[in-house]
Design a protein around this motif. Structure first.
Motif, PDB file in Angstrom:
ATOM      1  N   ASN A   1       0.962  -1.060  -0.345  1.00 17.85           N
ATOM      2  CA  ASN A   1      -0.114   0.127  -0.103  1.00 17.85           C
ATOM      3  C   ASN A   1       0.922   1.081   0.125  1.00 17.85           C
ATOM      4  O   ASN A   1       1.940   1.292   0.775  1.00 17.85           O
ATOM      5  CB  ASN A   1      -0.936   0.133   1.333  1.00 17.85           C
ATOM      6  CG  ASN A   1      -1.999  -0.977   1.247  1.00 17.85           C
ATOM      7  OD1 ASN A   1      -2.134  -1.718   2.339  1.00 17.85           O
ATOM      8  ND2 ASN A   1      -2.726  -1.185   0.099  1.00 17.85           N
ATOM      9  N   GLY A   2       0.397   2.361  -0.657  1.00 17.61           N
ATOM     10  CA  GLY A   2       1.255   3.297  -0.876  1.00 17.61           C
ATOM     11  C   GLY A   2       2.730   3.229  -1.607  1.00 17.61           C
ATOM     12  O   GLY A   2       3.379   4.395  -1.467  1.00 17.61           O
ATOM     13  N   ALA A   3       2.784   2.415  -2.222  1.00 23.53           N
ATOM     14  CA  ALA A   3       4.172   1.902  -2.870  1.00 23.53           C
ATOM     15  C   ALA A   3       4.148   2.977  -4.316  1.00 23.53           C
ATOM     16  O   ALA A   3       5.582   3.375  -4.780  1.00 23.53           O
ATOM     17  CB  ALA A   3       4.404   0.680  -3.309  1.00 23.53           C
ATOM     18  N   GLY A   4       3.227   3.432  -4.784  1.00 22.68           N
ATOM     19  CA  GLY A   4       3.523   4.321  -5.927  1.00 22.68           C
ATOM     20  C   GLY A   4       2.878   3.763  -7.292  1.00 22.68           C
ATOM     21  O   GLY A   4       2.824   4.274  -8.427  1.00 22.68           O
ATOM     22  N   LYS A   5       2.085   2.551  -6.920  1.00 23.84           N
ATOM     23  CA  LYS A   5       1.455   1.942  -8.449  1.00 23.84           C
ATOM     24  C   LYS A   5       0.400   2.706  -8.972  1.00 23.84           C
ATOM     25  O   LYS A   5       0.639   3.091 -10.315  1.00 23.84           O
ATOM     26  CB  LYS A   5       0.771   0.517  -7.972  1.00 23.84           C
ATOM     27  CG  LYS A   5       1.707  -0.409  -7.223  1.00 23.84           C
ATOM     28  CD  LYS A   5       1.029  -1.607  -6.717  1.00 23.84           C
ATOM     29  CE  LYS A   5      -0.086  -1.495  -5.813  1.00 23.84           C
ATOM     30  NZ  LYS A   5       0.345  -0.964  -4.387  1.00 23.84           N
ATOM     31  N   THR A   6      -0.653   3.423  -8.202  1.00 25.12           N
ATOM     32  CA  THR A   6      -1.510   4.238  -8.975  1.00 25.12           C
ATOM     33  C   THR A   6      -1.229   5.540  -9.560  1.00 25.12           C
ATOM     34  O   THR A   6      -1.459   5.602 -10.674  1.00 25.12           O
ATOM     35  CB  THR A   6      -2.690   4.193  -7.867  1.00 25.12           C
ATOM     36  OG1 THR A   6      -3.145   3.128  -7.414  1.00 25.12           O
ATOM     37  CG2 THR A   6      -3.830   4.989  -8.464  1.00 25.12           C
ATOM     38  N   THR A   7      -0.300   5.991  -8.716  1.00 24.04           N
ATOM     39  CA  THR A   7       0.505   7.338  -9.228  1.00 24.04           C
ATOM     40  C   THR A   7       1.029   7.000 -10.387  1.00 24.04           C
ATOM     41  O   THR A   7       0.630   7.856 -11.700  1.00 24.04           O
ATOM     42  CB  THR A   7       1.441   7.732  -8.319  1.00 24.04           C
ATOM     43  OG1 THR A   7       0.731   7.783  -6.948  1.00 24.04           O
ATOM     44  CG2 THR A   7       2.035   9.140  -8.626  1.00 24.04           C
ATOM     45  N   THR A   8       1.691   5.908 -10.771  1.00 23.18           N
ATOM     46  CA  THR A   8       2.527   5.572 -11.976  1.00 23.18           C
ATOM     47  C   THR A   8       1.687   5.294 -13.251  1.00 23.18           C
ATOM     48  O   THR A   8       1.768   5.767 -14.224  1.00 23.18           O
ATOM     49  CB  THR A   8       3.531   4.414 -11.780  1.00 23.18           C
ATOM     50  OG1 THR A   8       4.293   4.577 -10.831  1.00 23.18           O
ATOM     51  CG2 THR A   8       4.114   3.954 -13.180  1.00 23.18           C
TER      52      THR A   8
END
Ligand SMILES: Nc1ncnc2c1ncn2[C@@H]1O[C@H](COP(=O)(O)OP(=O)(O)OP(=O)(O)O)[C@@H](O)[C@H]1O
Length: 328
Positions: A59-66
């Protein structure tokens, strides 16, 4: 041909933190507390046409942002992106017609309208010729078994049925590239399998490229050949699933079913006992030792059934995350 090319991609969010308490909130009106979050840091990768790639991370690793940067929803702070030859942040109409993004947590269909009305709207927006639209809609709704639900208000459908409708809406214009962010979240086991089987079929028949985020390892194993792992905004793994499973130490699981009760004391001599339930047990052993242990077990125990498998993907990921000093 590369469908996605990403080089040195970074995204820093600037935001204001709201302090707790009335007096602190009042002070904050004059002097706002600015904070920065580096959600994605210097990420580079490329994806070829027809590849199905899992994009994993805690969670919060940066997947959706990427994913949002790849689809043009967010502008990168730094770095270069080419998707289907376009720069996503330019949001050209030609680009929008060539991909789809489906977010499991964000529904796009109008809840008060029957799905068929939203699909008709999609046809107009994407200028899909009527015969092609009819043909695609028939195929998609048949394979997903929702033909009989097309004229029911979306809010009256179950979560699984609604998700299938969302998938149809995402595929009607025949995208070459699909971004799927948690596509099976909230779906029951049968619906998850139906959606995954359907995506497998699409990849085979239409040479679709897919980038998929999911916390469901069954989705990943069923569909993906390659895994990207992002942690703390940085890409920490980019290789095949088998390589992820072997990445830290190369372990194997031996599943045993025996005619006689299995004793943990005996099993412990061969490896780590993962579970032992009288006539069934699961042992973890080093990859290189698996054959020898198999032979010894066959000699010592009245075996009914025995098989060797790779450790579950979850275990490899947990070890990968903790190796990076961050357990999911
Ligand atoms: N608009 C924003 N403003 C500030 N911080 C943000 C914003 N959007 C995301 N973040 C932060 O950036 C980091 C990455 O978020 P992101 O949504 O990409 O994670 P994720 O890997 O998709 O997580 P999850 O699996 O929980 O969905 C998180 O720490 C999140 O809090």
């Amino acid at each position: 041909m590369n469908v996605i090319e990403v080089e040195g991609l970074s995204k820093t969010f600037k935001f204001y933190r709201k302090p707790q308490g009335l007096s602190a909130s009042l002070k904050n009106l004059w002097r706002r507390q600015i904070e920065y979050k580096e959600a994605v840091k210097d990420v580079s990768f490329s994806i070829e046409q027809g590849q199905v790639v899992a994009f994993l991370g805690s969670n919060g690793a940066g997947k959706t942002t990427t994913m949002k940067m790849l689809s043009g929803i967010l502008h990168p702070t730094q770095g270069k992106i080419k998707v289907l030859g376009h720069t996503p942040s330019e949001r050209e109409e030609r680009f929008k017609k060539r991909f789809s993004i489906l977010m499991g947590q964000k529904h796009q269909l109008w809840p008060d309208l029957p799905a068929i009305d939203s699909f008709t709207l999609c046809q107009r927006i994407y200028e899909i010729p009527t015969s092609l639209y009819k043909q695609r809609l028939a195929r998609l709704s048949e394979v997903l078994s929702v033909s009989h639900l097309l004229d029911i208000q979306v809010r009256r459908l179950s979560l699984g049925e609604r998700m299938k409708m969302e998938l149809i809406a995402a595929l009607l214009h025949g995208p070459e590239l699909l971004f799927l962010d948690e596509p099976t979240i909230g779906l029951d086991f049968l619906s998850q399998r139906a959606v995954m089987r359907f995506l497998q079929q699409l990849v085979k028949e239409d040479n679709l490229t897919i980038l998929l985020t999911s916390h469901n390892m069954a989705d990943i194993s069923a569909l993906c050949e390659r895994v990207l792992v992002i942690q703390n905004g940085q890409l920490i793994f980019d290789d095949g699933i088998a390589s992820l499973q072997n990445s830290l130490g190369g372990l194997r699981r031996i599943h045993i079913e025996s005619e006689t009760p299995l004793h943990s004391d005996l099993l412990r001599r061969y490896g780590k006992v993962i579970n032992n339930d009288i006539h069934r047990a699961e042992l973890e052993v080093a990859d290189g030792a698996a054959n020898q242990v198999l032979q010894q077990l066959l000699n010592e125990i009245m075996i009914k059934d025995i098989r060797v498998s790779a450790p579950p993907l979850e275990d490899s990921l947990e070890r990968l995350y903790s190796h990076q000093g961050q357990v999911a």
